[in-house]
Design a protein around this motif. Structure first.
Motif, PDB file in Angstrom:
ATOM      1  N   GLY A   1     -53.240 -35.801  18.789  1.00 32.04           N
ATOM      2  CA  GLY A   1     -51.823 -36.821  18.468  1.00 32.04           C
ATOM      3  C   GLY A   1     -52.077 -36.942  17.260  1.00 32.04           C
ATOM      4  N   TRP A   2     -52.456 -36.269  16.697  1.00 30.74           N
ATOM      5  CA  TRP A   2     -52.090 -37.165  14.582  1.00 30.74           C
ATOM      6  C   TRP A   2     -51.013 -36.126  14.112  1.00 30.74           C
ATOM      7  CZ3 TRP A   2     -54.466 -41.149  12.780  1.00 30.74           C
ATOM      8  CH2 TRP A   2     -55.713 -41.038  13.211  1.00 30.74           C
ATOM      9  N   PRO A   3     -49.595 -36.710  14.055  1.00 30.02           N
ATOM     10  CA  PRO A   3     -48.571 -36.372  13.441  1.00 30.02           C
ATOM     11  C   PRO A   3     -48.655 -35.237  12.618  1.00 30.02           C
ATOM     12  CG  PRO A   3     -48.628 -38.681  12.399  1.00 30.02           C
ATOM     13  CD  PRO A   3     -49.785 -38.246  13.681  1.00 30.02           C
ATOM     14  N   LEU A   4     -47.982 -34.414  12.252  1.00 29.85           N
ATOM     15  CA  LEU A   4     -48.277 -33.077  10.927  1.00 29.85           C
ATOM     16  C   LEU A   4     -46.912 -33.790   9.774  1.00 29.85           C
ATOM     17  CD1 LEU A   4     -48.390 -29.347  12.756  1.00 29.85           C
ATOM     18  CD2 LEU A   4     -50.211 -31.533  12.124  1.00 29.85           C
ATOM     19  N   ALA A   5     -47.567 -33.154   8.632  1.00 27.87           N
ATOM     20  CA  ALA A   5     -46.492 -33.192   7.464  1.00 27.87           C
ATOM     21  C   ALA A   5     -45.518 -33.369   7.466  1.00 27.87           C
ATOM     22  CB  ALA A   5     -46.825 -32.662   6.638  1.00 27.87           C
ATOM     23  N   GLU A   6     -44.079 -33.686   7.221  1.00 27.60           N
ATOM     24  CA  GLU A   6     -42.631 -32.999   7.910  1.00 27.60           C
ATOM     25  C   GLU A   6     -41.988 -32.085   6.877  1.00 27.60           C
ATOM     26  OE1 GLU A   6     -38.284 -34.476   7.020  1.00 27.60           O
ATOM     27  OE2 GLU A   6     -39.731 -35.420   6.189  1.00 27.60           O
ATOM     28  N   THR A   7     -43.125 -31.049   6.046  1.00 24.42           N
ATOM     29  CA  THR A   7     -42.680 -30.046   6.279  1.00 24.42           C
ATOM     30  C   THR A   7     -43.505 -28.529   7.269  1.00 24.42           C
ATOM     31  OG1 THR A   7     -42.229 -30.138   3.670  1.00 24.42           O
ATOM     32  CG2 THR A   7     -43.280 -28.014   4.550  1.00 24.42           C
ATOM     33  N   ALA A   8     -45.352 -28.946   7.275  1.00 25.62           N
ATOM     34  CA  ALA A   8     -45.430 -28.043   7.783  1.00 25.62           C
ATOM     35  C   ALA A   8     -45.099 -28.056   9.704  1.00 25.62           C
ATOM     36  CB  ALA A   8     -46.530 -28.540   8.575  1.00 25.62           C
ATOM     37  N   GLN A   9     -44.352 -29.738   9.614  1.00 26.70           N
ATOM     38  CA  GLN A   9     -44.115 -29.765  10.928  1.00 26.70           C
ATOM     39  C   GLN A   9     -42.484 -28.722  11.561  1.00 26.70           C
ATOM     40  OE1 GLN A   9     -45.405 -31.146  13.905  1.00 26.70           O
ATOM     41  NE2 GLN A   9     -44.615 -29.696  14.803  1.00 26.70           N
ATOM     42  N   LYS A  10     -41.380 -28.741  10.242  1.00 27.98           N
ATOM     43  CA  LYS A  10     -40.074 -28.186  10.526  1.00 27.98           C
ATOM     44  C   LYS A  10     -40.815 -25.816  10.577  1.00 27.98           C
ATOM     45  CE  LYS A  10     -36.167 -28.073   8.789  1.00 27.98           C
ATOM     46  NZ  LYS A  10     -36.095 -26.428   8.842  1.00 27.98           N
ATOM     47  N   GLU A  11     -41.431 -25.748   9.457  1.00 25.76           N
ATOM     48  CA  GLU A  11     -42.651 -24.624   9.229  1.00 25.76           C
ATOM     49  C   GLU A  11     -42.887 -23.791  11.424  1.00 25.76           C
ATOM     50  OE1 GLU A  11     -43.484 -23.883   4.619  1.00 25.76           O
ATOM     51  OE2 GLU A  11     -45.321 -24.378   6.175  1.00 25.76           O
ATOM     52  N   ILE A  12     -43.610 -24.585  11.579  1.00 27.01           N
ATOM     53  CA  ILE A  12     -43.533 -24.446  13.032  1.00 27.01           C
ATOM     54  C   ILE A  12     -43.268 -24.540  13.728  1.00 27.01           C
ATOM     55  CG2 ILE A  12     -45.561 -25.246  14.530  1.00 27.01           C
ATOM     56  CD1 ILE A  12     -47.224 -25.970  12.242  1.00 27.01           C
ATOM     57  N   ASP A  13     -41.743 -25.777  13.988  1.00 27.22           N
ATOM     58  CA  ASP A  13     -41.070 -25.545  14.810  1.00 27.22           C
ATOM     59  C   ASP A  13     -39.733 -24.110  14.314  1.00 27.22           C
ATOM     60  OD1 ASP A  13     -41.547 -27.930  15.660  1.00 27.22           O
ATOM     61  OD2 ASP A  13     -40.392 -29.296  14.529  1.00 27.22           O
ATOM     62  N   ASP A  14     -39.864 -24.183  13.076  1.00 29.83           N
ATOM     63  CA  ASP A  14     -39.038 -22.853  12.798  1.00 29.83           C
ATOM     64  C   ASP A  14     -39.583 -21.516  13.049  1.00 29.83           C
ATOM     65  OD1 ASP A  14     -36.780 -24.520  12.537  1.00 29.83           O
ATOM     66  OD2 ASP A  14     -36.774 -24.749  10.248  1.00 29.83           O
TER      67      ASP A  14
END
Length: 333
Positions: free
Chosen positions: A85-98
């Protein structure tokens, strides 16, 4: 959420009585490295810390609990961060979401570089900065080297706690820059009581004993076994079922957990064949041990499989092959 285990609490108090800017908590999985590391970092940042640990009620403690403290960085593989449940860095989260890539199973060098930059900052809340790295062995050489200078000479009031379940995989230069602490093994009665208190199903002492035995005496791992729904009867019958080629109990488990189970069974058969006491299963539930050469060969095959278990080409075919090979090994005489 599991309560802090008494053996973890004892170690927390002992570490807080010592000085140091970088700690390495080491030992096999399931002894509470992550829990101890988190409690240590939370105490460093706490507004009203005590000799026993964080107060648990101040704004700083609340921000650590909600994974939102501005002076705290957690470095983990992205897969582990998502699980916990720890948040990822914004850039990393976007790469995974995309769908540009999958969550990393290693601690990425980009995250380490961000952490090194974080360590140069001034504390937002005046209690210094804290960095938690877990599992530290998931740093590759490039990532570990990016940490070295900061770990040796941290700027300002920055403190590090690294927790590892395979310290031999760490660079010697990382180990030499930390004060090390070997995790304590809890007494069995204490581990069993903690397991009964924290398992969702509120197990009987007999059931808790099965989980603890399945985990090799490691209580945090035993709590994970509890989550599989494994009961005492199924565990006792498992060796005979595998010898018949019955894979049904394992079918829904992750591949890594299936392989871990096979390694435990192979270990116990080798120990039993050598006249020792099995660690994970009762001797009465083990099939007749195959020839030593068969067991040794099977053990090597399982060790080889462990190197690629997290990156299987075809999980279904891999499990079919494991099932067939296990039955072949167990019926060999």
């Amino acid at each position: 959420m599991a309560t802090r285990a008494p053996w973890v609490q004892r170690q927390l108090q002992a570490l807080l009585a010592q000085r140091g800017h970088a700690w390495l908590l080491q030992g096999p999985s399931g002894l509470g490295q992550y829990e101890l590391a988190l409690a240590l970092a939370q105490t460093w940042l706490c507004e009203q810390p005590t000799a026993s640990g964080p107060c648990g009620v101040c704004a700083s403690c609340h921000m650590v609990d909600t994974h939102a403290h501005p002076d705290f960085v957690v470095l983990m593989p992205e897969t582990v961060m998502l699980e916990r449940g720890w948040p990822l860095a914004e850039t990393a989260q976007k790469e995974i979401d995309d769908k540009k890539r999958k969550p990393s199973k290693e601690i990425r060098v980009e995250a380490m570089r961000d952490t090194v930059a974080f360590a140069q900052r001034t504390s937002a809340r005046g209690r210094g900065l804290a960095v938690l790295v877990y599992p530290a062995e998931r740093m590759n050489h490039v990532t570990a080297n990016a940490l070295l200078k900061t770990l040796e000479e941290p700027p300002g009031d920055t403190r590090f706690v690294l927790a590892s379940e395979a310290t031999h995989q760490l660079l010697p230069t990382i180990r030499s820059r930390c004060q090390t602490h070997a995790m304590d093994w809890p007494p069995e009665p204490e581990a069993l009581q903690w397991l009964q208190d924290n398992a969702a199903s509120r197990p009987t002492p007999e059931q808790a004993q099965v989980w603890l035995r399945a985990a090799g005496g490691r209580p945090v791992d035993a709590l994970a076994w509890a989550g599989t729904g494994l009961n005492a009867k199924a565990w006792a019958e498992l060796p005979a079922a595998l010898a018949r080629g019955d894979w049904s109990t394992l079918a829904g488990w992750p591949a890594a957990q299936q392989l871990e189970l096979l390694q435990k069974l192979c270990h116990d058969l080798m120990v039993h064949a050598a006249g020792g006491t099995p660690r994970f299963f009762s001797a009465a539930n083990l099939p007749v041990a195959p020839r030593w050469g068969v067991l040794a060969r099977w053990s090597r095959e399982l060790l080889d499989a462990a190197r690629s278990v997290e990156h299987p080409y075809n999980p279904g075919l891999m499990q079919e092959a494991w099932a067939a090979r296990t039955r072949q090994a167990l019926v060999s005489r």
